[in-house]
Design an enzyme around this catalytic site. Structure first.
Site, PDB file in Angstrom:
ATOM      1  N   CYS A 132       0.809  -1.229   0.000  1.00 42.59           N
ATOM      2  CA  CYS A 132       0.000   0.000   0.000  1.00 42.59           C
ATOM      3  C   CYS A 132       0.839   1.274   0.000  1.00 42.59           C
ATOM      4  O   CYS A 132       0.584   2.196  -0.773  1.00 42.59           O
ATOM      5  CB  CYS A 132      -0.940   0.010   1.201  1.00 42.59           C
ATOM      6  N   HIS A 252      -2.925   6.399   4.483  1.00 45.66           N
ATOM      7  CA  HIS A 252      -1.504   6.583   4.784  1.00 45.66           C
ATOM      8  C   HIS A 252      -1.055   7.956   4.278  1.00 45.66           C
ATOM      9  O   HIS A 252      -1.473   8.397   3.206  1.00 45.66           O
ATOM     10  CB  HIS A 252      -0.656   5.548   4.047  1.00 45.66           C
TER      11      HIS A 252
END
Lengths: 352, 352
Positions: A132, A252
């Site tokens: 990710c 994130h």
């Protein structure tokens, strides 16, 4: 959730945080599905999942589960992928694998469609979906590499707990409540469930994501380093990473320093480039306090970039702040997007 | 809290987050106080503060307040320091100023005792206490500079809300409760109270600390850049910073990349150096998951360093993770420590 023409799609790990997002993304993106099969470990088999109003029973993933499957999206851990992805391929499916099992396998393309869609042609049945934190960074870096060359990257991450699964989100929320009520907390999941020590994440920051390697880097950091080079096709790219877990549920963030090869490039040139880059939303207006923040990026497929500025000492050096929903572009959306491109490129045959 | 021999000490901003820590630190460190005067703006004047069991009434800070004061610790905002620090000096006091008012004034030493204690001799009545995020970084970098030379620093910070004052801690806690209860939140303080827009900090990360400058950097980032060069006496040091606010109450963390000048230095050499460095606690044992975390550093005067490792591409490049209580070493303790050193160096006269 089925149509006459379309593909038989299996989701492996259908009850997990990413698996759930994969199902929702398939629906949201109107992926042409003829038949949807939801698979999981024996532990979660038998659960009912509602997809577009229809009940689906989750079945235990076995080699035979992939008979007749065209596209299998895997997100049930590396061991499941190692065991069952080849079985799926053997039965004619094309696998998009969201685990780290095949990412660094030289025979397996590691694909972020905005960056290296062409690598899809080289697949041997399996396409790996990158980590990710790597995905969102390379989406922002690729237009820069293409126009100005890329020499060096130093990234510090600010990662959400959902990267460690649904149980980590629950741990964050329960722990936060306990601390606000002055109750003792007993961490059990983060930073790494299978490691010996577990630490408080609420109102804290943990500089460990995944296990440590012998060289002092964590596997998460090494994934960012190695995967970036592979996806961008620059084996000599200098990349370094420090990965940190935050008390954030989803999305994130990354503080990225990068050095380009070209001279006389300004921060405004980089901004102009990213403004029109595929998969990127530029949010960069410091005067009006506009920059990406994780709380605002949840639920979006895009990669948000801001705070682009020249390094004050290194003319070819720049800084930027990159935020994206780690469950979507970082996982489910990138996997579904790969499936979409496979269809578009005619790399998977439609059932009639 | 008084003794026969000692110093008349004034704390300006006595009711603020840092002022409170200054008072507690003076007590904890047994600073030789003959008379303690607590001062504040007119808004907070009249409040009662308990110091070591004794009631102290906070008085409004005025020029006359500093008659007979030997040491005045200022932490009531830059404007108060600009107005009243010279008045205190005029009356014979030596000022330790925790605001940014005089930090970059060439006539004012900017001091972190572990780094440049000698600069105390050059004072003209005022000694500036650096920005919190700068202090902890230079404490960790100074032994490295001294032994191996220092060429370049790139830091990304993970900063606690207490750097924005007591009201920001309250905002974080109240907002977190609201979000857990699915209630709407109305941010009012962070990122910068006097800026136009306020953003959610709970379960979020805000890449803005202090206001933006025209060059795209925030003032917080420029403080780290400029103050580091001044404190370490390396005007040509390459320093860059990205400063980010986290949902953490107390203790700043920093991901620091640095390049040294010496060749053939290993991460173990750096660890050995920092193990015995003044003000530093080395917490660096990845195998046993030992590294600093903000939740564990609250209440300590030290700077905690871990995750030291060589960059994989740049032989002279290293990464480390630096954590410290921003209200103590980052503010109150560094100020009291400066006062202690002034006493030890005979730069302030004792009352009898």
């Amino acid at each position: 959730m089925s149509q006459q023409n379309g593909f038989n799609v299996a989701v492996v790990g259908a009850t997990g945080a990413v698996g759930q997002q994969m199902i929702q993304t398939l629906v949201k993106e109107k992926f042409p599905i003829k038949k949807l099969t939801l698979l999981s470990s024996s532990r979660s088999a038998g659960k009912i999942v509602i997809v577009n109003g229809e009940e689906h029973t989750v079945l235990e993933a076995k080699p035979e589960s992939f008979e007749g499957v065209d596209i299998a999206l895997f997100s049930a851990g590396g061991n499941v992928s190692k065991e069952l992805a080849p079985e799926a391929v053997k039965r004619g499916a094309i696998v998009v694998d969201n685990t780290s099992a095949f990412r660094m396998d030289p025979e397996t393309p590691l694909v972020v469609p905005e960056v290296n869609e062409g690598d899809l042609h080289l697949h041997n049945g399996i396409i790996a979906n990158p980590n990710c934190s790597t995905i969102q960074m390379v989406v922002a870096l690729e237009p820069i590499r293409k126009h100005f060359g890329l020499k060096k990257v130093i990234v510090s991450t600010y990662q959400a707990v959902s990267g460690a699964g649904a149980s980590a989100i629950e741990e964050l929320m329960e722990q936060t409540k306990s601390i606000l009520n002055n109750e003792a907390v007993e961490p059990k999941i983060l930073p790494v469930k299978s490691d010996n020590n577990h630490y408080q994440i609420a109102f804290n920051a943990i500089p460990q994501i995944d296990k440590f390697q012998e060289n002092g880097y964590t596997y998460e950091e090494m994934k960012m380093i190695n995967e970036t080079k592979k996806i961008m096709h620059i084996p000599k790219l200098q990349v370094s990473a420090t990965c940190v877990r935050l008390p954030v549920a989803v999305s994130h963030s990354e503080s990225v320093y990068f050095e380009i090869e070209a001279d006389d490039v300004s921060a405004n040139d980089i901004k102009a480039l990213l403004k029109d880059a595929p998969g990127v939303i530029l949010q960069d207006d410091p005067e009006n306090q506009i920059y990406p923040m994780p709380a605002n990026c949840v639920g979006s497929n895009d990669v948000f970039v801001g705070r682009i500025r020249n390094d004050l000492d290194e003319k070819r050096g720049f800084h930027m702040w990159v935020v994206s929903d780690n469950l979507l572009k970082g996982a489910a959306w990138n996997s579904v997007q790969i499936a979409e491109r496979l269809v578009k490129l005619g790399l998977v045959g439609e059932r009639e």
